[in-house]
Motif scaffolding. Structure first.
Motif, PDB file in Angstrom:
ATOM      1  N   TYR A   1       0.853  -1.184   0.000  1.00 51.29           N
ATOM      2  CA  TYR A   1       0.000   0.000   0.000  1.00 51.29           C
ATOM      3  C   TYR A   1       0.894   1.242   0.000  1.00 51.29           C
ATOM      4  O   TYR A   1       1.768   1.378   0.858  1.00 51.29           O
ATOM      5  N   VAL A   2       0.700   2.150  -0.978  1.00 46.16           N
ATOM      6  CA  VAL A   2       1.510   3.364  -1.093  1.00 46.16           C
ATOM      7  C   VAL A   2       0.916   4.431  -0.163  1.00 46.16           C
ATOM      8  O   VAL A   2      -0.182   4.940  -0.412  1.00 46.16           O
ATOM      9  N   THR A   3       1.645   4.773   0.904  1.00 47.57           N
ATOM     10  CA  THR A   3       1.144   5.780   1.852  1.00 47.57           C
ATOM     11  C   THR A   3       1.552   7.191   1.458  1.00 47.57           C
ATOM     12  O   THR A   3       0.830   8.140   1.731  1.00 47.57           O
TER      13      THR A   3
ATOM     14  N   LEU B   1       6.728  10.657  -2.943  1.00 43.95           N
ATOM     15  CA  LEU B   1       7.747  11.698  -2.822  1.00 43.95           C
ATOM     16  C   LEU B   1       8.452  11.914  -4.155  1.00 43.95           C
ATOM     17  O   LEU B   1       8.308  11.115  -5.081  1.00 43.95           O
ATOM     18  N   ALA B   2       9.232  12.985  -4.238  1.00 44.42           N
ATOM     19  CA  ALA B   2       9.958  13.280  -5.476  1.00 44.42           C
ATOM     20  C   ALA B   2      11.007  12.214  -5.771  1.00 44.42           C
ATOM     21  O   ALA B   2      11.311  11.916  -6.929  1.00 44.42           O
ATOM     22  N   SER B   3      11.568  11.619  -4.717  1.00 52.56           N
ATOM     23  CA  SER B   3      12.645  10.641  -4.899  1.00 52.56           C
ATOM     24  C   SER B   3      12.158   9.199  -4.889  1.00 52.56           C
ATOM     25  O   SER B   3      12.925   8.281  -5.147  1.00 52.56           O
ATOM     26  N   GLY B   4      10.874   8.954  -4.570  1.00 51.61           N
ATOM     27  CA  GLY B   4      10.360   7.592  -4.524  1.00 51.61           C
ATOM     28  C   GLY B   4       9.049   7.529  -3.766  1.00 51.61           C
ATOM     29  O   GLY B   4       8.305   8.513  -3.685  1.00 51.61           O
ATOM     30  N   TYR B   5       8.779   6.351  -3.170  1.00 53.03           N
ATOM     31  CA  TYR B   5       7.490   6.123  -2.537  1.00 53.03           C
ATOM     32  C   TYR B   5       7.683   5.439  -1.184  1.00 53.03           C
ATOM     33  O   TYR B   5       8.566   4.590  -1.011  1.00 53.03           O
ATOM     34  N   VAL B   6       6.827   5.806  -0.223  1.00 52.97           N
ATOM     35  CA  VAL B   6       6.778   5.121   1.065  1.00 52.97           C
ATOM     36  C   VAL B   6       5.645   4.108   0.986  1.00 52.97           C
ATOM     37  O   VAL B   6       4.493   4.475   0.711  1.00 52.97           O
TER      38      VAL B   6
ATOM     39  N   GLU C   1       4.600  -3.076   8.163  1.00 52.47           N
ATOM     40  CA  GLU C   1       5.970  -2.587   8.064  1.00 52.47           C
ATOM     41  C   GLU C   1       6.075  -1.598   6.907  1.00 52.47           C
ATOM     42  O   GLU C   1       5.609  -1.872   5.804  1.00 52.47           O
ATOM     43  N   GLU C   2       6.731  -0.446   7.176  1.00 52.84           N
ATOM     44  CA  GLU C   2       6.887   0.580   6.155  1.00 52.84           C
ATOM     45  C   GLU C   2       8.334   0.632   5.669  1.00 52.84           C
ATOM     46  O   GLU C   2       9.270   0.387   6.452  1.00 52.84           O
ATOM     47  N   ARG C   3       8.502   0.937   4.370  1.00 53.38           N
ATOM     48  CA  ARG C   3       9.842   1.093   3.817  1.00 53.38           C
ATOM     49  C   ARG C   3       9.782   2.030   2.611  1.00 53.38           C
ATOM     50  O   ARG C   3       8.698   2.329   2.092  1.00 53.38           O
ATOM     51  N   PHE C   4      10.960   2.491   2.198  1.00 47.76           N
ATOM     52  CA  PHE C   4      11.067   3.384   1.036  1.00 47.76           C
ATOM     53  C   PHE C   4      11.313   2.545  -0.213  1.00 47.76           C
ATOM     54  O   PHE C   4      12.090   1.579  -0.190  1.00 47.76           O
ATOM     55  N   LEU C   5      10.651   2.906  -1.299  1.00 47.73           N
ATOM     56  CA  LEU C   5      10.744   2.142  -2.537  1.00 47.73           C
ATOM     57  C   LEU C   5      10.964   3.104  -3.699  1.00 47.73           C
ATOM     58  O   LEU C   5      10.333   4.156  -3.787  1.00 47.73           O
TER      59      LEU C   5
ATOM     60  N   SER D   1      -2.376   4.322  -3.435  1.00 53.17           N
ATOM     61  CA  SER D   1      -2.556   3.271  -4.431  1.00 53.17           C
ATOM     62  C   SER D   1      -2.207   1.911  -3.821  1.00 53.17           C
ATOM     63  O   SER D   1      -1.462   1.814  -2.843  1.00 53.17           O
ATOM     64  N   PHE D   2      -2.771   0.861  -4.419  1.00 55.87           N
ATOM     65  CA  PHE D   2      -2.434  -0.512  -4.046  1.00 55.87           C
ATOM     66  C   PHE D   2      -1.639  -1.131  -5.197  1.00 55.87           C
ATOM     67  O   PHE D   2      -2.053  -1.037  -6.358  1.00 55.87           O
ATOM     68  N   ILE D   3      -0.479  -1.766  -4.906  1.00 59.61           N
ATOM     69  CA  ILE D   3       0.361  -2.326  -5.957  1.00 59.61           C
ATOM     70  C   ILE D   3       0.788  -3.746  -5.585  1.00 59.61           C
ATOM     71  O   ILE D   3       0.699  -4.150  -4.413  1.00 59.61           O
ATOM     72  N   ILE D   4       1.245  -4.496  -6.597  1.00 60.50           N
ATOM     73  CA  ILE D   4       1.785  -5.842  -6.396  1.00 60.50           C
ATOM     74  C   ILE D   4       3.127  -5.904  -7.118  1.00 60.50           C
ATOM     75  O   ILE D   4       3.216  -5.561  -8.320  1.00 60.50           O
ATOM     76  N   LEU D   5       4.188  -6.338  -6.422  1.00 57.60           N
ATOM     77  CA  LEU D   5       5.527  -6.467  -6.990  1.00 57.60           C
ATOM     78  C   LEU D   5       5.908  -7.935  -7.058  1.00 57.60           C
ATOM     79  O   LEU D   5       5.526  -8.742  -6.199  1.00 57.60           O
ATOM     80  N   ASP D   6       6.720  -8.301  -8.086  1.00 59.93           N
ATOM     81  CA  ASP D   6       7.225  -9.667  -8.156  1.00 59.93           C
ATOM     82  C   ASP D   6       8.534  -9.767  -7.363  1.00 59.93           C
ATOM     83  O   ASP D   6       8.939  -8.817  -6.675  1.00 59.93           O
ATOM     84  N   GLY D   7       9.183 -10.905  -7.467  1.00 55.37           N
ATOM     85  CA  GLY D   7      10.400 -11.127  -6.699  1.00 55.37           C
ATOM     86  C   GLY D   7      11.536 -10.210  -7.092  1.00 55.37           C
ATOM     87  O   GLY D   7      12.457  -9.960  -6.298  1.00 55.37           O
TER      88      GLY D   7
END
Length: 839
Positions: A603-605, A608-613, A620-624, A634-640
């Motif tokens: 889930y994209v909370t 940002l200009a440099s990426g997404y939280v 658990e939250e992280r920068f992507l 937005s809701f997203i799905i990533l592969d491996g």
């Protein structure tokens, strides 16, 4: 002949209005320029690709959506790109462009999907549509033959039709969904015709970006589509002899023809008014210019007066000076020279000012003459158009009668089907000669070779051996059941595709996935009669489907109704067994399939200009950092490999599932400048991201996320106060409770006091007033003395504990001796439920 009559009528109507490109191009938005440039460049660089685009509705929608997002950025349009679009459209006369926009909806074929008519600008090849050959494009126009008549459509009109049709699609479904008719086979034609008669249509058509020329284009397209749909409704064989049905179509033709002329006339009047305003503006500018010249002349006169005073002063000085003759002569000569120079300078300046004033007066006089001529021309044109419009309206009824008569004569006859052709062939085979038998054997060998080659070249989704079944997804994989209680593992599932339990899918004979369908299986007592699951294909009001690889008609009851693309089950004799539900999916449906592939839902909370939280399901939250542009929430799905497989910009796929733990129930409390809700934690906030077209009332329940964004409607039934709970509360207060045995209506002509939300008092009065109550409302959070006085005047009292203060609640149980009914909601529907079941 029928189409020719309609075409002549349409062209004569549209050619009666004269527009210019100047005002239309001046008022186009950057978004429209970008869309036109996209199609124009494709046509100029690759004409065949442009023709293929005309038949690809999905690709048109993708291009339109991309341009819509691009236009939202409000980027500056390059001047050379804008100039190229303007030059491209001006190659076609405006009258021809308007006429062709009226003919396109009547010439090409369309398909109705989900209350929207999707036009396919191509040539029909069996049940499919294929692009026109590039040879059909000649001198910037598409030339084709329709019913033996050669027709030509400019590329400019085709491009504008694609644009206008996409804009109108955004309104079609909202307007049509409220319209109903008793003729099921002609539902869309009548619904579209009724939708164009709504009062809001004039505002919609004429206010398109404030451009009256664009409004005329949109009006021509919308009404031409409606007339085409009504014309096609005459082809319904079932109502061929139904006089009432045909009369209703004639009546709709008459209404729409008159309404179309009214709207087109209103567009053109608006266009003429703007032209007159522009001329008046020019006149004002001329007057202002004259005033500026007058002020300049006044300034020059002031300068001249100063110079004259100076000359007089010099003359006086000459008289008063007494010098010697030589000095006096020299001084006079110097003064005379200076005077001559000043006089020459003044003479030249006066001449220039007079010339400028004369020129300004001539310009103003010419401007007034031109304005008067333009006004006379416009008045003559308005009078001429009014006369022509009245004449056209008088001819409409006669033309429609001719259309109905010719259409009846051209109703389609029963065609010879393939099975009938085979039966006829058996009669000829009984009397073949030896030579004919040898020729027939060669033909059979040739036909068998062609069918084998066609089968090898046919794409996977067109194979006759494909079957439909429902899924089972567990830790071992994805499986499909074709209705025979045997499970087979599904293979060749693309990475971005996820499946859920009981979802219907189409597979090949080797169980490779062809497509995932939006319908879901539900078991029933009739499952033992099922032979096969099939998808409906609607043809001329009849339902067909592939059963055992062959297309056959599906039998169903007279009161049943099936949609194109709907999944059903059939028995051994091709009869409908049952329908299956179409529904939207949530993460609950896909999670097992996602985990099987080793993919991760996020889930994209924040964006940002440099990426997404992003946040995982474990909180658990992280920068992507992704190259794909994403929006917050937005809701997203990533592969491996951290590649984006799926995205949902609304985020509702996650929020409507059981895996989102931060949603709260809220009730709508205010509908003024915005929508405000009272959350379950008593927080009063503004509601965001409410879907367009959704109408909320005061007291309605909605689910909201942690950012106060709309998720879904809450089910009112979940907020009903159970009868046992109400009874218990009344008994705790020492009041007698009796249950109504079988009461379906409230007693009329009784008084009612509602203690609750004073801001929705009008809604209480309207709702309970329709049930026969005289309603009084008092604020549950206000002074208790006012509540006590109100209770003393009424017999029936509804007390909302959801909108009262704690202090007032304590005093109610102690100081109010009259019986009253408790309810834990402020919604009138829920309070009515409590009032009906407790006395």
């Amino acid at each position: 002949m029928m189409k020719k009559l309609f075409t002549e009528q349409k062209m004569n109507v549209d050619l009666g209005y004269d527009y210019t490109y100047e005002q239309w191009l001046l008022e186009l938005s950057n978004f429209e320029y970008h869309v036109f440039a996209e199609y124009m460049e494709l046509y100029q660089t690759n004409p065949q690709a442009f023709l293929q685009l005309l038949t690809n509705k999905k690709k048109q929608e993708v291009i339109f959506e991309q341009m819509w997002k691009f236009g939202k950025k409000k980027l500056v349009l390059k001047p050379e790109k804008k100039e190229a679009v303007e030059q491209f459209f001006q190659e076609v006369p405006m009258t021809r462009l308007l006429a062709e926009l009226s003919l396109i909806p009547y010439t090409f074929d369309y398909r109705v999907e989900k209350n929207v008519a999707k036009y396919i600008l191509g040539q029909k090849d069996g049940d499919k549509f294929v692009p026109f050959s590039e040879d059909a494009l000649k001198s910037g126009a598409l030339e084709l033959e329709v019913d033996g008549e050669k027709m030509s459509f400019s590329v400019q009109s085709l491009i504008y039709f694609l644009f206008a049709n996409e804009i109108l699609h955004q309104k079609d479904e909202q307007r049509i969904i409220r319209c109903k008719t008793t003729y099921l086979e002609a539902t869309y034609a009548f619904s579209y015709a009724h939708a164009l008669q709504e009062e809001s249509l004039d505002e919609f058509m004429i206010s398109v970006a404030g451009n009256s020329v664009t409004s005329a284009f949109f009006t021509s397209v919308a009404f031409s589509k409606a007339m085409r749909f009504l014309n096609d409704a005459l082809s319904v064989t079932q109502y061929a002899d139904d006089e009432e049905y045909c009369n209703e179509i004639v009546e709709q033709f008459s209404i729409l023809s008159a309404r179309k002329q009214f709207v087109l006339g209103k567009c053109h009047s608006f266009y003429l008014q703007r032209t007159v305003k522009k001329l008046e503006m020019r006149e004002k500018q001329g007057l202002k210019k004259q005033q500026d010249f007058q002020q300049k002349i006044e300034k020059q006169k002031s300068k001249l007066d100063l110079q004259v005073d100076k000359i007089e002063k010099l003359k006086q000085e000459l008289v008063g000076i007494e010098k010697s003759a030589v000095d006096q002569t020299k001084l006079e000569q110097e003064h005379a020279k200076e005077i001559r120079e000043l006089e020459q300078s003044l003479t030249g300046q006066i001449t220039d000012v007079k010339q400028q004033l004369k020129t300004a007066k001539d310009d103003l006089r010419n401007e007034k003459k031109n304005h008067a001529k333009a006004m006379e021309k416009l008045e003559d044109k308005l009078e001429q158009e009014t006369t022509e419009r009245q004449k056209l309206n008088n001819d409409v009824s006669e033309l429609q009668k001719k259309l109905v008569s010719e259409q009846r004569q051209k109703l389609p006859t029963e065609e010879l089907k393939f099975d009938d052709w085979l039966q006829k062939g058996s009669e000829f085979l009984q009397h073949l000669s030896l030579e004919e038998e040898e020729s027939l054997k060669d033909f059979i060998a040739l036909a068998q070779n062609i069918m084998e080659q066609s089968s090898l070249a046919r794409p996977k989704n067109d194979l006759a051996t494909n079957r439909i079944g429902y899924c089972r997804v567990d830790s071992e994989g994805h499986f499909v059941n074709l209705g025979d209680d045997e499970w087979h593992q599904i293979t060749a599932i693309p990475l971005p595709v996820y499946l859920s339990d009981n979802q219907f899918v189409e597979v090949t004979k080797d169980y490779e996935l062809v497509s995932a369908l939006g319908y879901y299986y539900m078991s029933s007592s009739l499952d033992h009669t099922i032979k096969q699951f099939v998808a409906i294909e609607e043809r001329h009001g009849q339902a067909f489907a592939k059963v055992d690889g062959k297309m056959q008609e599906i039998k169903y009851r007279d009161n049943a109704y099936v949609n194109d693309g709907q999944v059903i089950s059939v028995n051994q004799v091709g009869e409908l067994v049952r329908y299956y539900q179409y529904r939207s999916i949530t993460l609950d449906d896909w999670l097992t399939s996602i985990q099987l592939k080793g993919h991760e839902p996020l889930y994209v909370t924040m964006s940002l200009a440099s990426g997404y939280v992003v946040r995982s399901l474990t909180e658990e939250e992280r920068f992507l950092n992704l190259e794909e542009p994403l929006l917050a929430h937005s809701f997203i799905i990533l592969d491996g490999q951290q590649q984006l497989m799926y995205k949902d910009t609304s985020g509702c796929m996650l929020k409507q599932s059981a895996h989102y733990t931060k949603k709260q129930l809220a009730s709508v409390s205010e509908l003024e400048e915005g929508i405000y809700v009272l959350k379950a934690n008593q927080e009063y906030v503004k509601l965001h991201d409410v879907p367009q077209g959704l109408v909320l009332d005061l007291g309605d329940l909605v689910w909201v996320d942690e950012f106060n964004r709309y998720i879904d409607l809450g089910k009112v039934e979940q907020q009903y106060v159970p009868i046992e709970t109400i009874e218990k509360k009344l008994l705790d207060c020492g009041r007698k409770v009796t249950r109504k045995a079988a009461k379906t209506q409230v007693e009329k002509n009784k008084d009612l006091l509602v203690i609750g939300n004073i801001r929705i008092s009008e809604r209480y009065k309207s709702y309970f007033g329709e049930l026969g109550y005289e309603v009084d409302v008092v604020d549950g959070t206000g002074p208790f003395e006012k509540i006590r006085q109100a209770c003393s005047k009424h017999t029936n009292i509804l007390y909302s504990t959801a909108f009262t203060s704690h202090k007032n609640s304590g005093k109610m149980s102690k100081e109010v001796v009259k019986p009253y009914i408790l309810c834990d909601s402020t919604a009138p529907k829920v309070m009515h439920y409590a009032l009906e079941n407790i006395s």
